[in-house]
Design an enzyme around this catalytic site. Sequence first.
Site, PDB file in Angstrom:
ATOM      1  N   CYS A  35       0.861  -1.180   0.000  1.00 50.32           N
ATOM      2  CA  CYS A  35       0.000   0.000   0.000  1.00 50.32           C
ATOM      3  C   CYS A  35       0.897   1.230   0.000  1.00 50.32           C
ATOM      4  CB  CYS A  35      -0.906   0.002   1.233  1.00 50.32           C
ATOM      5  SG  CYS A  35      -1.853   1.526   1.445  1.00 50.32           S
ATOM      6  N   ASN A  36       0.674   2.129  -0.957  1.00 50.21           N
ATOM      7  CA  ASN A  36       1.505   3.323  -1.045  1.00 50.21           C
ATOM      8  C   ASN A  36       1.346   4.214   0.181  1.00 50.21           C
ATOM      9  OD1 ASN A  36       2.651   3.535  -4.048  1.00 50.21           O
ATOM     10  ND2 ASN A  36       0.623   2.616  -4.127  1.00 50.21           N
ATOM     11  N   THR A  37       0.118   4.463   0.597  1.00 48.73           N
ATOM     12  CA  THR A  37      -0.116   5.360   1.723  1.00 48.73           C
ATOM     13  C   THR A  37       0.486   4.803   3.003  1.00 48.73           C
ATOM     14  OG1 THR A  37      -2.161   6.181   0.711  1.00 48.73           O
ATOM     15  CG2 THR A  37      -1.887   6.537   3.069  1.00 48.73           C
ATOM     16  N   CYS A  54      -1.504   2.759  -7.127  1.00 43.94           N
ATOM     17  CA  CYS A  54      -2.170   2.070  -6.008  1.00 43.94           C
ATOM     18  C   CYS A  54      -2.163   0.597  -6.347  1.00 43.94           C
ATOM     19  CB  CYS A  54      -3.604   2.582  -5.842  1.00 43.94           C
ATOM     20  SG  CYS A  54      -4.616   1.597  -4.701  1.00 43.94           S
ATOM     21  N   THR A  55      -1.925  -0.241  -5.360  1.00 42.11           N
ATOM     22  CA  THR A  55      -1.807  -1.672  -5.632  1.00 42.11           C
ATOM     23  C   THR A  55      -3.140  -2.316  -6.018  1.00 42.11           C
ATOM     24  OG1 THR A  55      -1.883  -2.020  -3.229  1.00 42.11           O
ATOM     25  CG2 THR A  55       0.277  -2.035  -4.278  1.00 42.11           C
ATOM     26  N   HIS A  56      -4.250  -1.588  -5.882  1.00 44.57           N
ATOM     27  CA  HIS A  56      -5.525  -2.079  -6.394  1.00 44.57           C
ATOM     28  C   HIS A  56      -5.612  -1.968  -7.913  1.00 44.57           C
ATOM     29  CE1 HIS A  56      -6.950  -1.816  -2.255  1.00 44.57           C
ATOM     30  NE2 HIS A  56      -8.156  -2.233  -2.604  1.00 44.57           N
TER      31      HIS A  56
END
Length: 226
Positions: A26-28, A136-138
Amino acid sequence: MVVERCCTLIAKALEQYPCDAIVVACNTASTVALPHLRAITGVPVVGVVPAVKPAAAQTLNKRIGLLATPATVRRPYLDELIREFAPGCQVERVGHPGLVQWAEDLVRGVAVPQDELDNAVAGLRDAGVDTVVLGCTHYPLLLDSLRQSLPEVKFWVDSGDAIARRVAWLLAQVDRLDDALEYKGPPNAPVVAALFSGGVPGGVASYMAGLGLQPKTVTGSWPVKS
């Protein structure tokens, strides 16, 4: 809140599932939690950041689109990435709140609303970008639909390959890479456990199986409070 949540869940997971590397996909969370996670464990922790550097190396017209969550788009670290790795590029950012929801709905078997996605990324089309960062990994889950929305884009870039190479290098340092590549677990179940702190998303097990990642167990509301 994110730091406390990440540290609590990772510490609990390590108690039940000892491992050789941790990936914060997750980037955040990566931007705020990595130092704290590394302080509570000796297991190597790998984070992710939007793949601005490889995108800048690939773009032909120096126009890059960056799809990320609203939180990631606003973070100063993204400004720093662009200044450092893409100073000569025009970077058009889109932090649309619907993208994550559409990706999660897709896992549940709900089709992506193509018209809404087209509108969400209209700014990238108008900017004439030839390269898009999936920040975003999504978002790789939405790639087929994104290609329909932006057929003129030549390069789609995410951090997956770089993270895989980093994890492979870390496993090689402890002589575990061969074990990882030569999976010896239960047949058709390479994922030991899929743990969800909330409810289990409907259809997630079959979706993972379709990716060759059939989990041995799927657990919701984890960890169970005693």
